[in-house]
Design a protein around this motif. Structure first.
Motif, short mmCIF file in Angstrom:
data_model
loop_
_atom_site.label_atom_id
_atom_site.label_comp_id
_atom_site.label_asym_id
_atom_site.label_seq_id
_atom_site.Cartn_x
_atom_site.Cartn_y
_atom_site.Cartn_z
N PRO A 189 0.81 -1.21 0.00
CA PRO A 189 0.00 0.00 0.00
C PRO A 189 0.85 1.27 0.00
O PRO A 189 2.04 1.24 0.29
N THR A 249 -3.71 4.51 -0.54
CA THR A 249 -4.42 3.24 -0.54
C THR A 249 -5.49 3.27 0.55
O THR A 249 -5.22 3.63 1.69
N HIS A 250 -6.71 2.90 0.17
CA HIS A 250 -7.81 2.95 1.13
C HIS A 250 -7.72 1.83 2.16
O HIS A 250 -7.95 2.06 3.35
N ASP A 251 -7.37 0.63 1.74
CA ASP A 251 -7.24 -0.51 2.64
C ASP A 251 -5.75 -0.84 2.78
O ASP A 251 -5.15 -1.39 1.88
N THR A 254 -4.23 -3.04 4.31
CA THR A 254 -3.88 -4.45 4.35
C THR A 254 -3.85 -5.05 2.96
O THR A 254 -3.57 -6.23 2.79
N ASP A 255 -4.12 -4.23 1.96
CA ASP A 255 -4.24 -4.67 0.57
C ASP A 255 -2.99 -4.29 -0.23
O ASP A 255 -2.28 -3.36 0.11
N ASP A 256 -2.73 -5.04 -1.28
CA ASP A 256 -1.73 -4.66 -2.28
C ASP A 256 -2.55 -4.20 -3.48
O ASP A 256 -2.95 -5.00 -4.32
N PRO A 257 -2.79 -2.89 -3.57
CA PRO A 257 -3.75 -2.38 -4.55
C PRO A 257 -3.21 -2.43 -5.98
O PRO A 257 -2.01 -2.49 -6.20
N GLU A 268 -2.24 5.74 -7.52
CA GLU A 268 -1.22 4.99 -6.79
C GLU A 268 0.17 5.29 -7.35
O GLU A 268 1.12 5.52 -6.60
#
Length: 166
Positions: free
Chosen positions: A122, A126-128, A130-133, A139
């Motif tokens: 992230p 990045t909104h989350d 814990t995510d790999d956007p 980005e």
């Protein structure tokens, strides 16, 4: 003087260096690798970005002796076009997408983009967390924010990075 060893673009270099020498000055003045540019010399523009052990680094801020034993990749080491090999996909995408005007920032942009693509994870937009956007333009702009282009070729730089990421 201090003795040190670097692996630069795949070649081991043993050097005697003044402890006050920046990695940027070592690369440009001692090793003749002038692709890495001196822009602001204060770590604010990104023109001197290289990969230091695979991570993006401003070469103007790193003392050469602090990099002893490290692997340094400059823009000259990204693609193998000089050796008859294919250029790095980012280099090809920058040419195809016209992602430069004067070209001064391009080596730093290319090294930063190569490091950024390898990092993943992230960013500040990045909104989350814990995510790999996915690499959206937002980005990419955030992750490349340490590299300035005075000509304003950002739209094409972002498009080139997106193309190379595919």
């Amino acid at each position: 003087m201090a003795e040190m060893t670097l692996r630069v673009n795949g070649s081991v270099r043993e050097l005697d260096v003044d402890p006050r020498t920046s990695l940027l000055d070592l690369l440009r003045e001692r090793l003749g690798l002038t692709g890495t540019k001196k822009g602001c010399d204060h770590g604010q523009c990104g023109a001197c970005t290289v990969l230091l052990d695979g991570r993006r680094a401003n070469a103007c801020l790193a003392l050469a002796v602090a990099c002893d034993g490290s692997e340094v990749t400059t823009v000259e080491g990204l693609g193998g076009a000089a050796d008859g090999d294919e250029p790095h996909p980012l280099q090809t995408a920058f040419v195809e997408r016209d992602a430069f005007q004067c070209g001064y920032c391009t080596p730093g942009q290319l090294c930063s983009a190569a490091g950024m693509l390898a990092e993943g994870g992230p960013s500040a937009v990045t909104h989350d967390l814990t995510d790999d956007p996915p690499l959206t333009p937002e980005e990419i702009r955030e992750r490349m924010s340490g590299n300035l282009c005075r000509c304003g070729a950002y739209v094409n730089i972002v498009a080139a990075i997106q193309e190379a990421a595919r």
